[in-house]
Write an enzyme that holds these catalytic residues in place. Sequence first.
Site, PDB file in Angstrom:
ATOM      1  N   ASP A 164       0.834  -1.205   0.000  1.00  0.00           N
ATOM      2  CA  ASP A 164       0.000   0.000   0.000  1.00  0.00           C
ATOM      3  C   ASP A 164       0.867   1.252   0.000  1.00  0.00           C
ATOM      4  O   ASP A 164       2.058   1.217   0.331  1.00  0.00           O
ATOM      5  CB  ASP A 164      -0.921  -0.018   1.233  1.00  0.00           C
ATOM      6  CG  ASP A 164      -2.294   0.573   0.940  1.00  0.00           C
ATOM      7  OD1 ASP A 164      -2.401   1.399   0.008  1.00  0.00           O
ATOM      8  OD2 ASP A 164      -3.249   0.207   1.641  1.00  0.00           O
ATOM      9  N   ASP A 209     -10.570   1.317  -3.215  1.00  0.00           N
ATOM     10  CA  ASP A 209     -10.956   0.900  -1.864  1.00  0.00           C
ATOM     11  C   ASP A 209     -12.461   0.690  -1.749  1.00  0.00           C
ATOM     12  O   ASP A 209     -12.941   0.242  -0.705  1.00  0.00           O
ATOM     13  CB  ASP A 209     -10.520   1.950  -0.838  1.00  0.00           C
ATOM     14  CG  ASP A 209      -9.048   1.840  -0.481  1.00  0.00           C
ATOM     15  OD1 ASP A 209      -8.434   0.805  -0.806  1.00  0.00           O
ATOM     16  OD2 ASP A 209      -8.507   2.780   0.124  1.00  0.00           O
TER      17      ASP A 209
END
Length: 743
Positions: free
Chosen positions: A471, A535
């Site tokens: 990430d 997301d």
Amino acid sequence: MDSMYPSPLHLRSAGTSLLLAFHTGEAQVVHWGADLGSELPDLELLGAPVPHSALDTPIVGGLLPQASSGWLGRPGPRGQRSDGGVPGFAFSPALRVVSAERVPAQNGGDTAVVLHSDPEAGLEVRTMLHLNPGGLLELSHALTNTGDTPYQLDELGLVLPVPGDAVELLDLTGRWCRENHPQRHQIAQGTWVRSGRHGRTGHDSSLLVAAGTAGFANRSGRVWAVHFGWSGNHEQYLDSLADGRRMLGAAELLGPGEIVLASGASYATPVLYAAYSDRGVDGVTERFYDWFRARPQHVRTQSADGERGGSGKARPVVLNTWEAVYFDHRIEPLIELAESAAELGVERFVLDDGWFRGRRDDHAGLGDWFVDETLWPEGLTPLIDAVNSRGMEFGLWVEPEMVNLDSDVARAHPDWIVGPAAKSHKDGGRLPLEWRNQHIIDLANPQAWQYIYERIDALLRENNIAYLKWDQNRDLTEHGHRGRPSVHEQTLAAYRLFDALKAAHPHVEIESCSSGGARVDLGILQRTDRVWASDCNDALERQTIQRWTQAVLPPELVGAHVGPTHSHTTGRTHDITFRAITALFGHFGMEWDIRQATERERIVLKRIISIYKEHRGLLHSGVRVHADLGEPQLRLHGVVAQDRSEALFAAVVLASIAAEVPGRVGIPGLDPERTYKVEALMPTSADLPVTVEGDAASPFVQIQPPAWLDGGLTASGRFLTEVGLPLPVLRPEHALLLKVSAV
């Protein structure tokens, strides 16, 4: 032809031509588009006229547009040479072609190298052009300072001309949880620019910029499209001049004084990828897919019998723990989750954020890449063993480029934290604003880079980890190293980190996640095995996000997960069949506490996982197709096998449609001369919810379904494309999965 200049170069592949002429002294792109065949006229006779009130010679817009050639648009090279504080001559170079020749291409296709030089300015540019076997063009420059003094480079653009009948421009935009949404406008005179100053690709970055003929669509019209393969600051633009010429291009967006080349030093641009299609956007997509799937490092897929899609590892069914447990890392619930996942057929279990020292929420711990002994007294081994013993791989979340101030590494090495000042914040230097309570670790600092490499390398050596969810959760605002802008250095250092870890652990797959889809580009995808597109797991949002992410990226590289019934990011509630069908068209997974799934939801999950495993060879090697429909709230998209022997399609109703019934919809991409059987795979009676009064819980809103829905229909490909099938009446935010098989 004047013998002092090279002969024209004509690159050809897969129905695309790139024709370069050099008789003006520059590398002029005479044509980029449809294949021209082998017979060409005298290109000197194609010189443009000279109008009144203009320069006395025709203006050339070459691969390096320059003011020294009369170019009045955005220049290719921009920079200056400072000698004792006085700007030097090199602010306006006259780069002219020295040589142009074909070179052998390692993977087929057609390759040329063009060398430009201006000895007086002390500059040399080497241009590489490679037309791949599938028709995708790669274009890049490398500029070398051949002078005796430093040269400050401000920009080196990559451009290609598009013809006058390209009158519409399509690009993509977005934000967090709404990445890659299309926008379209008419091309007018002036320069259209999209700037990305995020220090990463950006949620709002355009994965594709496409110029096309009027009304170009999914499967019709001529399209010229480009993608810029860079994960840092950048600009994409279309330059439309008063003389009617148009240049489609991109460049790295450099900070003041970010690139200063010493004598003999060079700067290489990222690659501009360009595709031409006479079959709409789907034709552009096919060019990109051919390129991706031909790469030696591409994660190939295969069917159960190992025949389709080449050798390699099939894309495993994933369970990610984030929306299941968040920061609640206790081994007992996690093992329960692993057991529940294994029962459904999951093949990869990924432990998300929260496993390392001090990480109880998002305020602390980033940078301390040690397993938290208070949570995991025996390390991660007990959980990994529990996962592996149930037939699943183990994956782990990391965020190596970021740091919290509340961390051991930040306290020990405050000078490793990126800021706009040359000194650390502990010595009075100012820090950028925080984002998710975090800052950036300075990978341009060799000590910081080595520390991060060693920590991630140790995790991979000490644990049986098959997959990293990598990430990167913030923009790189005010990003500097030793008081100068350094997004360029940081991006290259991050690339080196990926490359070094891949070399040391070639069996480990890496996902590029950047608070969802903020780092999705072909630069990062040279180093990673898939991306996290967003997301947002809301199936309605994902229909658009995945469609346009997959305009460039093949489905096997795009993570697509079934989220909870009640969406974490939007608050919407969707039926399990809609969520399952949406996630099927990608690298399938789940991000949900599936222990809480109802009996019906588990039945549907088992079915969709079985369908995915049976058809992932098709899904991850086939041709992506999108129907052009008049109803904007109705979509039909699918994947057709390369030999057109089978296909999977999804008919999707996004919102209420204008007509009472959707009518007949043509199925694109089939062989018109073959006979096919079409049948519905989901939802079927086995997937339907318990009927309530008024049938309000059913995906269908109809008294009687179309006659073919129960037993399927057999017809020719021509009939199915031209006449089509009557669709059932679906409620908004529902989908129907279809299987098409050659008889």
